[in-house]
Design a protein around this motif. Structure first.
Motif, PDB file in Angstrom:
ATOM      1  N   ILE A  49       5.606   4.861   3.508  1.00 35.01           N
ATOM      2  CA  ILE A  49       4.749   3.697   3.346  1.00 35.01           C
ATOM      3  C   ILE A  49       3.934   3.386   4.590  1.00 35.01           C
ATOM      4  N   GLN A  53      -0.128   3.009   4.849  1.00 33.64           N
ATOM      5  CA  GLN A  53      -0.810   1.832   5.372  1.00 33.64           C
ATOM      6  C   GLN A  53      -1.760   2.193   6.507  1.00 33.64           C
ATOM      7  N   ASN A  70       7.152   7.867  -1.412  1.00 31.36           N
ATOM      8  CA  ASN A  70       7.615   6.493  -1.273  1.00 31.36           C
ATOM      9  C   ASN A  70       9.129   6.437  -1.426  1.00 31.36           C
ATOM     10  N   TYR A 245       9.768  -1.538  -1.698  1.00 32.07           N
ATOM     11  CA  TYR A 245       9.515  -0.115  -1.968  1.00 32.07           C
ATOM     12  C   TYR A 245       9.053   0.086  -3.416  1.00 32.07           C
ATOM     13  N   TRP A 248       5.434  -1.018  -3.878  1.00 33.75           N
ATOM     14  CA  TRP A 248       4.358  -0.370  -3.127  1.00 33.75           C
ATOM     15  C   TRP A 248       3.525   0.572  -3.995  1.00 33.75           C
ATOM     16  N   SER A 252      -0.428   0.297  -3.853  1.00 37.50           N
ATOM     17  CA  SER A 252      -1.238   1.344  -3.235  1.00 37.50           C
ATOM     18  C   SER A 252      -2.066   2.163  -4.221  1.00 37.50           C
ATOM     19  N   LEU A 258      -4.752  -2.596  -2.245  1.00 38.00           N
ATOM     20  CA  LEU A 258      -4.132  -2.165  -1.000  1.00 38.00           C
ATOM     21  C   LEU A 258      -4.836  -2.786   0.204  1.00 38.00           C
ATOM     22  N   TRP A 261      -3.929  -6.310   0.537  1.00 34.33           N
ATOM     23  CA  TRP A 261      -2.602  -6.443   1.133  1.00 34.33           C
ATOM     24  C   TRP A 261      -2.695  -6.328   2.649  1.00 34.33           C
TER      25      TRP A 261
END
Length: 365
Positions: A49, A53, A70, A245, A248, A252, A258, A261
């Protein structure tokens, strides 16, 4: 953290972020995003992750890794867009096996030109990674004949960031629980930054020397950053945030969601302390899973701390899962002080994700 990233991370650098499932240096990755570093080569065995990011933050030009995903909970949307569609731009990706990456760190730590290994025989990886090469061993093989063996090159990052449970002010760093290649990654790098849950007195380190994984002479900076590994876990301090998790993949897979976020949780927070405070401001806290063997008094501290933190929070608290419910009772907490206690931990998480539960569907029918 702000000062450490400003001092040791520069555009175009090779940056290592290590921690194998446990103690992932997420806070370091977030600060690199906040400072808008560019054109980095990121070295991480298990690109998960935090790498997704950093990709979304425009920090990464090249990724060196042996796994992407992930962590058994889904996919990495930004990484997939880069690799599969070059969207918004292509990602240079250099792939190794796990053992290959370990050998690269070992070669880097020992300042060797390469390290031999046998595990690429029969693999397709040498076909996509020209850095995987064969040399003739100076010694005869098992059959007495000259032997061709694969080698990997060293990796020597400009800086390595690791997360750990604790260190003293000199940098003697202790890690317990699931360990990875943190020591090798530190020794391989030109500079090393250790991020810790707490800074302790020298006497604490000396009293338990077997936990010291990285000695002070290898460390350039120590950063105190509680919950700096979230959403991964820090054994004895906090558990893995499984709900994060699971969420995500949904965050994403949509590029706009995303980036929203990132705007809220990374760019919109001054530092990791503010990020952690924002997590603490959650209206509902769902706890699913104790911290280790809570039944044994010597190992109950982490579970006790989580149970107490829920009681101290103004949020509506849900204790989900049979083990968590048992821990609350065994450790002597008032069950009525929590918002709700249920034995349906995993099912509850799936329900929060919006999935249909067979039992509820049957009732509706």
């Amino acid at each position: 953290m702000r000062d450490a990233v400003a001092a040791f991370v520069h555009d175009g650098d090779t940056v290592c972020l290590e921690g194998f499932t446990h103690l992932i240096p997420t806070a370091a990755g977030h600060e690199i995003i906040r400072q808008r570093r560019r054109d980095l080569t990121v070295v991480r065995m298990t690109a998960d992750i935090v790498v997704d990011q950093m990709l979304a933050g425009g920090c990464v030009k090249r990724l060196v890794s042996s796994f992407v995903g992930n962590s058994s909970a889904g996919s990495l949307g930004e990484l997939r867009r880069r690799v599969e569609r070059a969207d918004p731009e292509p990602l240079e990706f250099e792939e190794y096996s796990h053992h290959g990456m370990v050998c690269r760190y070992q070669a880097g730590a020992q300042r060797l030109p390469f390290l031999p290994l046998r595990s690429y025989a029969g693999s397709d990886l040498p076909g996509v990674n020209p850095a995987l090469r064969k040399v003739t061993s100076p010694y005869p093989g098992p059959d007495g004949e000259p032997e061709q063996i694969y080698v990997v090159p060293p990796v020597n990052p400009d800086v390595t960031f690791i997360h750990a449970q604790r260190a003293d002010r000199l940098g003697n760093t202790q890690i317990w629980g699931l360990t990875g290649v943190q020591a090798e990654a530190v020794y391989a790098a030109k500079r090393a930054v250790v991020v810790v849950e707490e800074i302790v007195d020298d006497e604490v380190i000396r009293a338990d020397p077997n936990r010291t994984v990285v000695p002070a002479h290898a460390v350039d900076a120590v950063v105190h950053c509680p919950r700096g590994a979230h959403p991964s876990f820090a054994q004895g301090y906090y558990d893995r945030d499984n709900a994060f998790y699971r969420s995500w993949s949904h965050i994403s897979k949509d590029a706009e969601r995303l980036r929203a976020w990132l705007d809220e949780w990374v760019y919109g927070t001054r530092d990791h302390a503010e990020y952690a405070a924002k997590l603490a401001d959650a209206r509902t806290i769902f706890w699913n899973g104790p911290m280790g063997v809570f039944e044994h008094p010597d190992y109950a501290g982490g579970t006790r701390a989580v149970a107490q933190a829920l009681l101290d929070s103004p949020a509506f608290t849900v204790v989900g899962g049979g083990d968590s419910a048992a821990a609350v009772r065994l450790l002597g907490f008032d069950e009525n002080a929590y918002g709700h206690i249920s034995t349906g931990g995993g099912a509850s998480l799936e329900y929060l994700e919006g999935k249909t539960l067979p039992g509820l569907a049957a009732l509706e029918d």
